[in-house]
Design a protein around this motif. Sequence first.
Motif, PDB file in Angstrom:
ATOM      1  N   LYS A   1      -5.312 -34.755 -12.045  1.00 65.31           N
ATOM      2  CA  LYS A   1      -5.950 -33.713 -12.859  1.00 65.31           C
ATOM      3  C   LYS A   1      -5.412 -32.340 -12.482  1.00 65.31           C
ATOM      4  CE  LYS A   1      -8.874 -31.837 -15.730  1.00 65.31           C
ATOM      5  NZ  LYS A   1      -8.508 -31.772 -17.143  1.00 65.31           N
TER       6      LYS A   1
ATOM      7  N   MET B   1      -3.418 -29.150 -24.298  1.00 64.60           N
ATOM      8  CA  MET B   1      -4.329 -30.252 -23.997  1.00 64.60           C
ATOM      9  C   MET B   1      -3.615 -31.600 -24.057  1.00 64.60           C
ATOM     10  SD  MET B   1      -6.681 -32.761 -25.308  1.00 64.60           S
ATOM     11  CE  MET B   1      -6.842 -32.351 -27.013  1.00 64.60           C
TER      12      MET B   1
ATOM     13  N   VAL C   1     -11.211 -23.991 -22.881  1.00 63.66           N
ATOM     14  CA  VAL C   1     -10.388 -23.256 -23.848  1.00 63.66           C
ATOM     15  C   VAL C   1     -11.215 -22.176 -24.541  1.00 63.66           C
ATOM     16  CG1 VAL C   1     -10.639 -24.692 -25.935  1.00 63.66           C
ATOM     17  CG2 VAL C   1      -8.497 -23.506 -25.511  1.00 63.66           C
TER      18      VAL C   1
ATOM     19  N   ALA D   1      -0.446 -27.809 -18.148  1.00 66.61           N
ATOM     20  CA  ALA D   1      -1.063 -27.155 -19.298  1.00 66.61           C
ATOM     21  C   ALA D   1      -0.967 -25.635 -19.200  1.00 66.61           C
ATOM     22  CB  ALA D   1      -2.512 -27.588 -19.426  1.00 66.61           C
TER      23      ALA D   1
ATOM     24  N   TRP E   1     -11.804 -29.705 -21.533  1.00 68.11           N
ATOM     25  CA  TRP E   1     -10.840 -28.793 -22.152  1.00 68.11           C
ATOM     26  C   TRP E   1     -11.502 -27.916 -23.206  1.00 68.11           C
ATOM     27  CZ3 TRP E   1      -9.153 -28.494 -27.263  1.00 68.11           C
ATOM     28  CH2 TRP E   1      -8.126 -27.591 -27.474  1.00 68.11           C
TER      29      TRP E   1
ATOM     30  N   THR F   1      -4.170 -26.956 -28.228  1.00 70.34           N
ATOM     31  CA  THR F   1      -4.125 -28.407 -28.391  1.00 70.34           C
ATOM     32  C   THR F   1      -2.810 -28.947 -27.845  1.00 70.34           C
ATOM     33  OG1 THR F   1      -5.571 -28.267 -30.307  1.00 70.34           O
ATOM     34  CG2 THR F   1      -4.297 -30.279 -30.080  1.00 70.34           C
TER      35      THR F   1
ATOM     36  N   ASP G   1     -12.739 -26.339 -15.984  1.00 72.67           N
ATOM     37  CA  ASP G   1     -12.196 -27.592 -16.519  1.00 72.67           C
ATOM     38  C   ASP G   1     -12.405 -28.727 -15.513  1.00 72.67           C
ATOM     39  OD1 ASP G   1     -10.473 -29.732 -17.307  1.00 72.67           O
ATOM     40  OD2 ASP G   1      -9.011 -28.361 -18.140  1.00 72.67           O
TER      41      ASP G   1
ATOM     42  N   ASN H   1      -1.631 -31.779 -21.009  1.00 77.17           N
ATOM     43  CA  ASN H   1      -2.566 -32.024 -19.916  1.00 77.17           C
ATOM     44  C   ASN H   1      -2.958 -33.497 -19.872  1.00 77.17           C
ATOM     45  OD1 ASN H   1      -5.353 -32.380 -18.802  1.00 77.17           O
ATOM     46  ND2 ASN H   1      -5.255 -30.175 -18.479  1.00 77.17           N
ATOM     47  N   THR H   2      -3.337 -34.057 -21.015  1.00 73.72           N
ATOM     48  CA  THR H   2      -3.809 -35.447 -21.060  1.00 73.72           C
ATOM     49  C   THR H   2      -2.686 -36.435 -20.745  1.00 73.72           C
ATOM     50  OG1 THR H   2      -5.522 -34.827 -22.643  1.00 73.72           O
ATOM     51  CG2 THR H   2      -4.975 -37.166 -22.490  1.00 73.72           C
TER      52      THR H   2
ATOM     53  N   ASN I   1       0.315 -23.518 -22.225  1.00 72.57           N
ATOM     54  CA  ASN I   1      -0.654 -22.603 -22.840  1.00 72.57           C
ATOM     55  C   ASN I   1      -0.205 -21.152 -22.800  1.00 72.57           C
ATOM     56  OD1 ASN I   1      -2.472 -24.562 -23.653  1.00 72.57           O
ATOM     57  ND2 ASN I   1      -3.525 -24.553 -21.697  1.00 72.57           N
TER      58      ASN I   1
ATOM     59  N   ASN J   1     -11.790 -35.605 -20.269  1.00 73.65           N
ATOM     60  CA  ASN J   1     -10.761 -34.568 -20.241  1.00 73.65           C
ATOM     61  C   ASN J   1     -10.872 -33.654 -21.461  1.00 73.65           C
ATOM     62  OD1 ASN J   1      -8.481 -33.552 -18.738  1.00 73.65           O
ATOM     63  ND2 ASN J   1      -7.231 -34.190 -20.463  1.00 73.65           N
TER      64      ASN J   1
ATOM     65  N   ILE K   1      -3.477 -29.809 -15.015  1.00 76.58           N
ATOM     66  CA  ILE K   1      -3.889 -28.425 -15.260  1.00 76.58           C
ATOM     67  C   ILE K   1      -2.693 -27.492 -15.102  1.00 76.58           C
ATOM     68  CG2 ILE K   1      -5.249 -26.518 -14.297  1.00 76.58           C
ATOM     69  CD1 ILE K   1      -7.502 -28.617 -13.803  1.00 76.58           C
TER      70      ILE K   1
END
Length: 144
Positions: free
Chosen positions: A118, A98, A62, A125, A58, A95, A35, A101-102, A129, A54, A122
């Motif tokens: 970043k 993500m 993913v 996320a 991702w 998602t 990533d 993450n974003t 996740n 990003n 991560i």
Amino acid sequence: MLHNMSQTVGAWLRHPTVSKMFSFGVIGIGNAAIDFGIFSIAYQLLSVPLIPANVIAWLVAVSISYVMNTMITFRAESGRVLRRRDYLTFVASGTVGMVANTVTLLLLSYIMPVYAAKIGAIFTAFIVNFAMSHFVVFRTPPRA
């Protein structure tokens, strides 16, 4: 003392959820590197804007994560069989990660360098996740 602590740690690591979390984490480290690398190439070298860079990173990570987690972390639940439906469920649940993450990346980028942001994104996320994979995608069906 050290022997007792070693036994305690060993017992803890043998707990199914902890073992899966550890496996998910190890795979996640590799995927985080993918990533981060793809994000860096897109953002720095190709001048892709922050959010599209990003999302591209991702999508690649993913996809690799689904394969690795199907074959290793959730092998008992998946039978080590790659299924389109499971992949789409994994991506859909991912998602949520993500988005986390974003949002984290955007918020942290205002107070720290983008690459540090970043890394924080991560980590955020990862937590989201794992929860989605464990409780939604690869959950064990209830016994009848």
